[in-house]
Design a protein around this motif. Sequence first.
Motif, PDB file in Angstrom:
ATOM      1  N   GLY A 181      58.779  -5.386  -7.642  1.00 20.21           N
ATOM      2  CA  GLY A 181      57.643  -5.395  -6.744  1.00 20.21           C
ATOM      3  C   GLY A 181      57.489  -4.105  -5.973  1.00 20.21           C
ATOM      4  N   GLY A 182      56.545  -4.109  -5.045  1.00 16.70           N
ATOM      5  CA  GLY A 182      56.279  -2.922  -4.258  1.00 16.70           C
ATOM      6  C   GLY A 182      55.993  -3.285  -2.820  1.00 16.70           C
ATOM      7  N   GLY A 183      56.433  -2.450  -1.875  1.00  9.39           N
ATOM      8  CA  GLY A 183      56.195  -2.686  -0.462  1.00  9.39           C
ATOM      9  C   GLY A 183      54.801  -2.267  -0.045  1.00  9.39           C
ATOM     10  N   VAL A 184      54.288  -2.915   0.965  1.00  9.14           N
ATOM     11  CA  VAL A 184      52.968  -2.619   1.499  1.00  9.14           C
ATOM     12  C   VAL A 184      53.036  -2.210   2.966  1.00  9.14           C
ATOM     13  CG1 VAL A 184      50.690  -3.586   2.014  1.00  9.14           C
ATOM     14  CG2 VAL A 184      51.817  -4.155  -0.142  1.00  9.14           C
ATOM     15  N   ALA A 185      53.890  -2.866   3.755  1.00 11.50           N
ATOM     16  CA  ALA A 185      53.921  -2.601   5.194  1.00 11.50           C
ATOM     17  C   ALA A 185      55.353  -2.665   5.706  1.00 11.50           C
ATOM     18  CB  ALA A 185      53.043  -3.609   5.934  1.00 11.50           C
ATOM     19  N   ILE A 186      55.607  -1.921   6.788  1.00 12.18           N
ATOM     20  CA  ILE A 186      56.915  -1.906   7.429  1.00 12.18           C
ATOM     21  C   ILE A 186      56.703  -1.837   8.934  1.00 12.18           C
ATOM     22  CG2 ILE A 186      57.121   0.599   7.253  1.00 12.18           C
ATOM     23  CD1 ILE A 186      60.138   0.241   6.852  1.00 12.18           C
ATOM     24  N   ALA A 187      57.566  -2.525   9.686  1.00 12.26           N
ATOM     25  CA  ALA A 187      57.493  -2.515  11.144  1.00 12.26           C
ATOM     26  C   ALA A 187      58.901  -2.662  11.694  1.00 12.26           C
ATOM     27  CB  ALA A 187      56.593  -3.643  11.648  1.00 12.26           C
ATOM     28  N   ALA A 188      59.105  -2.242  12.943  1.00  6.29           N
ATOM     29  CA  ALA A 188      60.412  -2.333  13.597  1.00  6.29           C
ATOM     30  C   ALA A 188      60.230  -2.923  14.987  1.00  6.29           C
ATOM     31  CB  ALA A 188      61.077  -0.965  13.680  1.00  6.29           C
TER      32      ALA A 188
END
Length: 309
Positions: A181-188
């Motif tokens: 698969g593939g990532g779309v969003a990241i948050a911390a």
Amino acid sequence: TLICWSDAACYDTVITEGPFIYSESAMFDSCWALKVHGPDTLQGGFTTERVGDAIDVGDGFVMCGQERDLVLPSRIGRSSPMLSEAVTYLAKYSYSGVLKWYIYAAVDPLSPHDFPGEPALAKATNGDVFFMDIGRNDRLWYHFNDGDSLAPVPTNYSFGLVVMRLNARGRHVWHGYNTAGGGVAIAADPENNVYVSGSDSGGGGNYRSNGVQYPNSAAGSQDLFILKLNGVGELVWQTYAEMERWNSRGIHDMTLDTVGGIYFAGAYDSDDVRFHSTDGSLSYTLDLIEENNVQSMAVLFKYDVEGHF
């Protein structure tokens, strides 16, 4: 003669008869613009210039994207050399447009069909940067500004997701990867936990970090996955939502609130979407509502920081 060098070999020179001070202009002293460019702007009818994300990191900003024959400019001193072929890049600039450092990974060819997502960034509380990229076994090496290189995805996996933590000087701290698969969003969040979302087109992938392989992040071939990682890259929990159709859209973006909520926005054109919690149990089924025979619907949903729908 004062010669000022940055991490990425950017420099400025001042010649004077006596003592002197080198100082950049303040953040709001002037307006400026730089073009991150490459001479080959089209390939196969598609543009290859894409800025994926940009964030303020307190002493400048960090940006990332994808480009062919990339040159990263600097308002003062030396720009980057041309980074040939097609690259994913990550670069830090001062507020006055001075290139401080960059890293890149080359892969050829690059087209919109190769990557279901774009690179994205999140900021840690100490100025470190979390970086998400699309991992492929032909994108073998990430080249860092200190001369080091890293191949995060084994060559026996053709597609996946890479998550890295870099310190404020662009040095590698840790990395992990998902094998499908593939990532779309990241948050911390304020505790430096990292949340990664994306779509799994490979029938379920395994997140791996620090020599540990975790169970599948999703159960089917078109599932949406959500991963929570701690500040050293270990998996805290994972969950997923099921879709049935191959042309399901998936998650487009996500954000965190200040009281423990994670919000996701996206679209789907499946018959329904089945949301699961971290123990794999089915929490909620969203049925498609057909309106005027349109079977593509926007969707907004929320999880808490423990992975409960």
